[in-house]
Design a protein around this motif. Structure first.
Motif, mmCIF file in Angstrom:
data_model
loop_
_atom_site.group_PDB
_atom_site.id
_atom_site.type_symbol
_atom_site.label_atom_id
_atom_site.label_comp_id
_atom_site.label_asym_id
_atom_site.label_seq_id
_atom_site.Cartn_x
_atom_site.Cartn_y
_atom_site.Cartn_z
ATOM 1 N N ARG A 154 0.849 -1.198 0.000
ATOM 2 C CA ARG A 154 0.000 0.000 0.000
ATOM 3 C C ARG A 154 0.886 1.250 0.000
ATOM 4 O O ARG A 154 0.652 2.185 -0.780
ATOM 5 N N THR A 155 1.916 1.246 0.854
ATOM 6 C CA THR A 155 2.856 2.367 0.867
ATOM 7 C C THR A 155 3.539 2.507 -0.481
ATOM 8 O O THR A 155 3.712 3.613 -1.006
ATOM 9 N N SER A 188 2.378 1.606 -3.418
ATOM 10 C CA SER A 188 1.419 2.113 -4.407
ATOM 11 C C SER A 188 1.236 3.623 -4.276
ATOM 12 O O SER A 188 1.129 4.335 -5.284
ATOM 13 N N GLN A 189 1.228 4.101 -3.063
ATOM 14 C CA GLN A 189 1.041 5.532 -2.839
ATOM 15 C C GLN A 189 2.236 6.350 -3.329
ATOM 16 O O GLN A 189 2.074 7.471 -3.824
ATOM 17 N N ASN A 190 3.433 5.782 -3.202
ATOM 18 C CA ASN A 190 4.650 6.523 -3.552
ATOM 19 C C ASN A 190 5.064 6.362 -5.010
ATOM 20 O O ASN A 190 5.705 7.250 -5.580
ATOM 21 N N ARG A 196 3.499 5.960 -8.234
ATOM 22 C CA ARG A 196 2.258 6.000 -9.007
ATOM 23 C C ARG A 196 2.480 5.872 -10.504
ATOM 24 O O ARG A 196 1.516 5.805 -11.267
ATOM 25 N N SER A 221 -5.140 -1.341 -3.553
ATOM 26 C CA SER A 221 -4.182 -0.238 -3.496
ATOM 27 C C SER A 221 -3.665 0.103 -4.883
ATOM 28 O O SER A 221 -3.559 1.282 -5.256
ATOM 29 N N LYS A 280 -6.223 1.979 -6.839
ATOM 30 C CA LYS A 280 -6.465 3.345 -6.367
ATOM 31 C C LYS A 280 -5.359 4.308 -6.762
ATOM 32 O O LYS A 280 -5.613 5.472 -7.082
ATOM 33 N N PHE A 281 -4.084 3.815 -6.771
ATOM 34 C CA PHE A 281 -2.956 4.733 -6.913
ATOM 35 C C PHE A 281 -2.111 4.537 -8.173
ATOM 36 O O PHE A 281 -1.277 5.381 -8.476
ATOM 37 N N CYS A 282 -2.283 3.421 -8.904
ATOM 38 C CA CYS A 282 -1.362 3.096 -10.008
ATOM 39 C C CYS A 282 -2.111 2.912 -11.326
ATOM 40 O O CYS A 282 -2.198 1.794 -11.863
#
Length: 433
Positions: free
Chosen positions: A111-112, A114-116, A118, A138, A141-143
């Motif tokens: 998850r971390t 995916s957030q960083n 992208r 995750s 949502k982010f990638c």
């Protein structure tokens, strides 16, 4: 320095590489050029360079050098925090990451990540058995730029993951969910309806998939090039014919272990998939010479046949497949030297044929090797367990094809029973001749 390679400075004095931040190399070369040089280095070398000096540490750990990371050959026993640190260091630079076999990585770390990261386009989580549907949520949502995703052997993955990917990763081109045996037609339906650009789909060991899932693929995946359905034992001709009619760009199909399919599939492939080059059908016992003859006339260049195949199929291949490059006849126990004779005299033999596998073909003799002498492009031949092939026959073949790789073995003769009544056992000796 060349655009497509790295020029190594062999003539540079050793003192240029000392651990002083005032080293000559740091003065002579601008930062941009040093970064360019560092961009050619692998993970291990970058880590070593980071220990040379403070300035090299900054250069080596610059995010632009970490666009492609594969930890498989470096370290697989990493913990989730390592992935988190990588993602913070690389950020939006990272495009390709392989965590294949990293058993300690779980949903929280991803998850971390995916957030960083992208801008990630290729992600391999093959064998990361701790991850669940949460990871795909995750990524969804982010990638949004994700194109290639490998989730093979992530057995906790369900239809929820495919639905999440369909919502957030519309650019997906290749997905591997082999051995994710909780996936059913509902997940496949959601995925293919929202990802029309799918080119590679690997469903090996997805044992719950039935014909209905294949119908969705055939209806929504016109760009599909590669499809692996190995051991999807419930599928039949009905579902695969839908694939043939809807996926005209198909080049590689594996249905090994799908025992319900018949010659009808071979006819459908021949009529609808002109680009097909690789067909794997091991353990599909209902396929016969009749079907393969039809397929041969469709100019398919490489397939893995069965033990029902006879010389008749080889005759058709020699006539209708002038571009044949790779031919596997493993365990085709009915083919004889006559079939190889036709193959060796066909148009493919002189310019195209590179590999032929004849292991476990008991009727093949040294005469077949004589027929293959004119195959000037032949690079490799497999002869394991061909009991009538001799060392002398192989030697004669190599006089005409000196660079050919011959894989064979010759078992020592088993001695007669000893006085005690037991027989001494000898291991067969495998050799590269």
């Amino acid at each position: 320095m060349e655009e497509n390679g790295l020029v190594i400075f062999f003539s540079v004095p050793f003192q240029m590489f000392t651990n002083s931040d005032e080293a000559v190399i740091n003065k002579k070369l601008p930062k941009e050029l040093l970064l360019r040089i560092f961009s050619f280095l692998d993970v291990v070398t970058l880590c070593r360079c980071a220990q040379v000096s403070r300035s090299w540490n900054v250069l080596a750990l610059d995010g632009s050098n970490w666009q492609r990371i594969d930890l498989f050959d470096f370290q697989r026993d990493i913990e989730g925090r390592v992935v988190e640190n990588i993602s913070k260091r690389c950020g939006g630079f990272l495009r390709k990451l392989s965590l294949r076999g990293c058993l300690g990585v779980g949903d929280s770390a991803l998850r971390t990540f995916s957030q960083n990261c992208r801008n990630i386009e290729l992600l391999s989580l093959n064998g990361c058995t701790k991850i669940t549907d949460s990871t795909c949520n995750s990524l969804s949502k982010f990638c949004p730029k994700l194109k290639h995703l490998d989730l093979a052997s992530c057995t906790s993955i369900t239809n929820l993951s495919l639905k999440a990917l369909s919502e957030g990763c519309p650019l997906l081109e290749q997905l591997n969910i082999s051995w994710c045996d909780q996936v059913t037609k509902d997940g496949i339906q959601a995925l293919v309806r929202s990802c029309p650009g799918l080119k590679g789909l690997f469903l090996k060991g997805c044992t719950q998939l039935e014909d209905e899932a294949l119908k969705h693929i055939g209806a929504h995946c016109p760009e599909l090039v590669t499809l692996n359905l190995q051991t999807c034992s419930q599928i039949t001709d009905e579902g695969l014919i839908t694939i043939c009619r809807g996926c005209h760009r198909l080049q590689s199909l594996c249905v090994s272990g799908c025992a319900n399919i018949t010659d009808a599939i071979l006819h459908a492939l021949g009529q609808n998939c002109p680009r097909l080059r690789i067909l794997e059908v091991a353990r599909c016992s209902q396929l016969t010479d009749v079907g393969f003859t039809t397929l041969a006339r469709s100019d398919i260049c490489c397939f893995t046949p069965l033990n029902q195949i006879t010389d008749g199929t080889l005759i058709q291949l020699s006539i209708h497949c002038p571009r044949l490059q790779v031919l596997s006849l493993s365990h085709c126990e009915l083919i004889t030297d006559d079939g190889i004779r036709h193959l060796g005299s066909g148009p493919c033999a002189h310019d195209r044929l590179e590999v032929i596998e004849l292991d476990n073909c008991p009727l093949i003799t040294d005469a077949s090797l004589e027929h293959l002498k004119s195959c000037h492009s032949l690079d490799r031949i497999e002869l394991y367990d061909c009991q009538q092939i001799t060392r002398a026959g192989i030697k004669r073949l190599r006089t005409h094809l000196p660079n050919i790789k011959v894989h064979a073995y010759f078992a020592p003769v088993t001695p007669p029973p000893s006085v005690g009544g037991s027989r001494q056992r000898f291991c067969r000796c495998c050799v590269l001749l």
